[in-house]
Design a protein around this motif. Structure first.
Motif, PDB file in Angstrom:
ATOM      1  N   ILE A 172       0.829  -1.347   0.040  1.00  0.00           N
ATOM      2  CA  ILE A 172      -0.118   0.010  -0.024  1.00  0.00           C
ATOM      3  C   ILE A 172       0.774   1.116   0.042  1.00  0.00           C
ATOM      4  CG2 ILE A 172      -1.746   1.344   1.422  1.00  0.00           C
ATOM      5  CD1 ILE A 172      -2.802  -1.322   2.204  1.00  0.00           C
ATOM      6  N   ARG A 173       2.018   1.275   0.831  1.00  0.00           N
ATOM      7  CA  ARG A 173       2.671   2.476   1.003  1.00  0.00           C
ATOM      8  C   ARG A 173       3.795   2.691  -0.253  1.00  0.00           C
ATOM      9  NH1 ARG A 173       4.589   3.965   7.047  1.00  0.00           N
ATOM     10  NH2 ARG A 173       5.797   5.604   5.626  1.00  0.00           N
ATOM     11  N   ALA A 174       3.882   1.484  -1.100  1.00  0.00           N
ATOM     12  CA  ALA A 174       4.708   1.816  -2.160  1.00  0.00           C
ATOM     13  C   ALA A 174       4.622   2.740  -3.165  1.00  0.00           C
ATOM     14  CB  ALA A 174       4.886   0.320  -2.960  1.00  0.00           C
ATOM     15  N   SER A 175       3.363   3.293  -3.313  1.00  0.00           N
ATOM     16  CA  SER A 175       3.269   4.286  -4.184  1.00  0.00           C
ATOM     17  C   SER A 175       2.046   5.394  -3.480  1.00  0.00           C
ATOM     18  CB  SER A 175       2.605   3.833  -5.873  1.00  0.00           C
ATOM     19  OG  SER A 175       1.138   3.336  -5.487  1.00  0.00           O
ATOM     20  N   THR A 176       1.846   6.556  -4.124  1.00  0.00           N
ATOM     21  CA  THR A 176       1.073   7.747  -3.754  1.00  0.00           C
ATOM     22  C   THR A 176      -0.502   7.274  -4.196  1.00  0.00           C
ATOM     23  OG1 THR A 176       1.553   8.907  -5.543  1.00  0.00           O
ATOM     24  CG2 THR A 176       2.761   9.472  -3.601  1.00  0.00           C
ATOM     25  N   GLN A 177      -0.517   6.433  -5.349  1.00  0.00           N
ATOM     26  CA  GLN A 177      -1.718   6.170  -6.002  1.00  0.00           C
ATOM     27  C   GLN A 177      -2.462   5.234  -4.827  1.00  0.00           C
ATOM     28  OE1 GLN A 177      -1.497   3.924  -9.745  1.00  0.00           O
ATOM     29  NE2 GLN A 177      -3.780   4.148 -10.177  1.00  0.00           N
ATOM     30  N   ARG A 178      -1.705   4.186  -4.437  1.00  0.00           N
ATOM     31  CA  ARG A 178      -2.217   3.284  -3.740  1.00  0.00           C
ATOM     32  C   ARG A 178      -2.623   3.860  -2.296  1.00  0.00           C
ATOM     33  NH1 ARG A 178       2.594  -1.230  -4.651  1.00  0.00           N
ATOM     34  NH2 ARG A 178       2.323  -1.497  -7.019  1.00  0.00           N
ATOM     35  N   LEU A 179      -1.728   4.577  -2.037  1.00  0.00           N
ATOM     36  CA  LEU A 179      -2.086   5.367  -0.665  1.00  0.00           C
ATOM     37  C   LEU A 179      -3.457   6.322  -0.648  1.00  0.00           C
ATOM     38  CD1 LEU A 179       1.134   6.724   0.991  1.00  0.00           C
ATOM     39  CD2 LEU A 179      -0.776   5.299   2.179  1.00  0.00           C
TER      40      LEU A 179
END
Length: 307
Positions: A172-179
């Motif tokens: 989840i934290r790997a990209s701003t889109q997922r966050l």
């Protein structure tokens, strides 16, 4: 005035500088217990964490106060470089014709022992962790190796649901889109909560309390995490997310059980940090039996649990 007993440990600041904190503990002429920070010294060099280097910094501080002849015992964690440091301090003292028998002056830090016990409970005796030597070294002893190991979270062999949870939070934290997508689900799921935290809390290798914080946060966000991960598993855009990391109902039950075990251990650790900050034997010895009795009781409760 009695002899002065010491604690020292390395701490790394946010500026990536390493410091050696040195505290002294003694009884004054009036019989009152005294505790003082004697030094907070920057340590540098390729071998800044070595026992020899720590001993040199400690000796410089002790000489500044002129208390070489008052050195008593040392309470330190189980890092092997602390053994090396005390051997070096013993050599300094012998030059002054002061007897120092290491086996009589070395006291193991019970808080650190408890930390190792809980880490083993959470992660097991992982060959990769043993390779790094984290069980036998100080919390900051091999920080670069720890950071590199954490980057490759697929190699972080946590067991069962803890591994799944860790990998999911990292995903989840790997990209701003997922966050952003996860944040929308959190706010929709918990509309009554203002200023709700939407950034996943991820544990690390060195201190089990970080996994405690991660698990506590995740259990509060269980519904949102389940919904988001299910959407991720069903989405063609998220091929990186493995179905093997999907948390099942049984996984969540295990996480609840783990949290129930960690709660009293967390309270016990905080008692050592705050209520028993002086490290008095009268405080420590009675409490040493509590974790053992607790784990015995937990084993009895879960002896038929095959999960």
């Amino acid at each position: 005035m009695t002899s002065i007993n010491f604690c020292f440990d390395i701490w790394t600041g946010s500026n990536r500088h390493s410091y050696l904190g040195i505290t002294g503990h003694w009884i004054d002429v009036e019989g009152d217990e005294k505790n003082a920070l004697l030094g907070f010294e920057r340590i540098q060099g390729e071998d800044s964490h070595s026992g020899e280097n720590q001993a040199a910094v400690f000796w410089k501080v002790i000489k500044k106060y002129g208390i070489e002849h008052l050195i008593g015992c040392f309470t330190l964690d189980n890092a092997s470089n602390n053994d090396t440091a005390l051997k070096a301090i013993a050599r300094y003292l012998r030059r002054l014709n002061i007897t120092f028998v290491l086996e009589e002056r070395r006291i193991r830090c019970f808080g650190h022992i408890l930390n190792l016990v809980v880490k083993d409970f959470l992660w097991g005796s992982d060959p990769e962790l043993l390779k790094l030597g984290l069980e036998e070294r100080g919390d900051d002893a091999d920080e670069i190796a720890v950071q590199q190991f954490e980057k490759d979270f697929d190699s972080w062999k946590k067991v069962g649901p803890l591994k799944k949870l860790h990998n999911a939070l990292v995903f989840i934290r790997a990209s701003t889109q997922r966050l952003d997508q996860f944040a929308n689900i959190v706010r929709t799921t918990y509309p009554e909560e203002s200023n709700v935290s939407v950034i996943p809390v991820i544990g690390n290798l060195t201190r089990w309390s970080s996994d405690y914080a991660s698990l506590k946060w995740s259990l509060k966000k269980r519904e949102a995490l389940t919904e988001y991960l299910q959407e991720a598993a069903d989405s063609k855009d998220y091929k990186q997310f493995s179905n093997e990391d999907m948390l099942s109902t049984d996984d969540w039950k295990d996480l609840v059980d783990i949290m129930a075990i960690l709660e009293p251990l967390k309270r016990n650790t905080e008692r050592f940090q705050f209520a028993y900050a002086s490290g008095s034997i009268a405080d420590i010895i009675p409490v040493m039996d509590e974790p053992f009795e607790f784990f015995e009781a937990v084993r009895e409760v879960h002896k038929h649990n095959d999960r």
